[in-house]
Write a protein that holds these residues in place. Structure first.
Motif: not given
Length: 154
Positions: A12-40
């Motif tokens: 969700k937008a918080t101010r011009p040019g900025w936003a905030q995650t509202t749910a977990q954003f999960v990625i998997e990266s072979a380069r980094l070696g696993g699964r990571d979670v950007v938190q709400p």
């Protein structure tokens, strides 16, 4: 699988040019070696394309999911493995410190996964490599002061 987005990016937008995650954003990266979670609640400024009119119009907003994850990596400067062994037994289990180069290469992988065209992703990546040190060191100083403060309490 080099890199993949496991969940959708919800913000969700918080101010011009900025936003905030509202749910977990999960990625998997072979380069980094696993699964990571950007938190709400993580606040991000998307991509920091210089405001040079033709450049800004050409590159701004091309890599939103990748930019979110890159902001996360720059902010915390570590890979926080989550349930990695359930996905791939060879992946990392413990968080580990990242170099700026690792964070930038993960960003490049994420742009590929997001479908950013080569003609856009390489200039964005080169820009991050040339100018990203400013944000990286700003966040590094903030992390050091936060960690120093937490160690001195008690």
């Amino acid at each position: 699988m080099e890199f993949r987005f496991v969940t959708a990016l919800v913000t969700k937008a918080t101010r011009p040019g900025w936003a905030q995650t509202t749910a977990q954003f999960v990625i998997e990266s072979a380069r980094l070696g696993g699964r990571d979670v950007v938190q709400p609640g993580f606040e991000l400024d998307w991509d920091s394309v210089p405001r040079i009119p033709p450049l800004h119009a050409w590159l701004k907003g091309r890599a939103e999911k990748a930019a979110c994850y890159h902001d996360w990596l720059y902010r915390y400067q570590e890979f926080r493995a989550h349930a990695s062994r359930l996905v791939n037994p060879g992946w990392a289990v413990e968080p580990y410190a990242l170099t700026r180069r690792q964070a930038d290469l993960a960003f490049l992988d994420a742009m590929v996964a997001e479908g950013v065209a080569r003609r856009h992703r390489w200039p964005i990546y080169i820009g991050v490599r040339l100018g990203g040190w400013i944000g990286w060191h700003k966040h590094r100083r903030a992390l050091k002061s936060t960690n120093a403060g937490s160690r001195s309490v008690g």
